[in-house]
Design an enzyme around this catalytic site. Structure first.
Site: not given
Length: 267
Positions: A8, A39-40, A68-69, A154, A179, A181
């Site tokens: 991520d 995603e982040n 999810n983001h 994820h 996810h 991190h």
């Protein structure tokens, strides 16, 4: 065939580290194909934008996965329908913009399948990941539909990630968790030939709380004055794995953790 998967990407710090170093790292490590979970990557630390995707592609990224983001930056909904190099979890409720699986053909005519999945435990509600995975494996076969299969799972909990790894063992080249991190120290090739690591870690500033400003995060935990989480902005570390693939079998010959720059530097 060598594949680099990066975990991520967090905010400006993570994006800058990739854009300033990835091309050199690809050359140094003889990488043939690069997948990044983005995603982040947005400045706020959640979601990503069309511009960020294009910057990643321009500096050597072949495919971007998410989690999810994925929808936190709304302009991505239109872009993901047009860009097949950007994936969202396949088990998001249908119909959703974009897709969770694609096959990419390299210049060497190697077909690489990339499957993006999301866990069910302590995560945003989505379709049962094991049911979706079972249906997927009935439809697609390693060395029939693609030469290599990479699965980005994820998820929040290690047991669910372990289970998915064993579920795909012998049917995928790599199962890699994202996810949480934090890079886990369990990179290995499973019994039937699938490379696995529970979590790739993040591409972000590790002088933080999973990529977010540590002082603000501590205040939130201690119920002191704080604001919404925002990314730390120090020197980032790139974290992920490098997998050596056997093109004849579609399975992994070797997997090693990849950590470059910042506080965790090993390369």
């Amino acid at each position: 065939m060598r594949i680099l998967f990066l975990g991520d990407v967090i905010g400006v710090s993570g994006c800058s580290k990739i854009m300033n170093n990835l091309l050199n790292q690809i050359k140094k490590n003889n990488i043939d194909f690069v997948i990044v979970n983005g995603e982040n990557a947005a400045e706020a630390g959640v979601g990503l934008t069309k511009e960020i995707c294009q910057d990643f592609f321009n500096c050597g990224v072949n495919v971007i996965t998410t989690g999810n983001h994925v929808w936190d930056q709304k302009d991505i909904m239109d872009f993901i329908d047009k860009e097949n190099r950007l994936l969202r979890p396949k088990n998001l409720f249908e119909p959703s913009p974009g897709k969770g699986f694609e096959i990419y053909t390299t210049e060497q005519n190697v077909k690489i399948g990339v499957l993006n999945l999301m866990g069910n435990v302590f995560m945003k509600k989505c379709d049962d990941v094991f049911e979706i995975s079972e249906k997927f494996l009935k439809k697609y076969k390693l060395k029939e539909d693609y030469d290599i299969l990479i699965v980005d799972f994820h998820g929040e909990i290690t047991s669910e990630k372990n289970a998915i790894g064993h579920f795909f063992d012998g049917k995928a080249t790599l199962v890699i968790g994202t996810h949480t991190h934090i890079p886990t120290n369990d990179a290995r090739v499973l019994k039937n030939g699938t490379a696995y690591q529970t979590d790739a870690g993040m591409c972000g500033d590790y002088d933080s709380v999973i990529g977010m400003n540590k002082d603000n995060s501590l205040n939130r935990f201690m119920k002191k004055d704080s604001v919404k989480h925002y990314p730390a902005k120090g020197d980032a570390t790139l974290c992920g794995v490098i997998v050596d693939c056997n093109i004849e079998t579609g399975l992994a010959k070797k997997i090693e953790s990849y950590i470059f720059g910042g506080q965790l530097n090993r390369n």
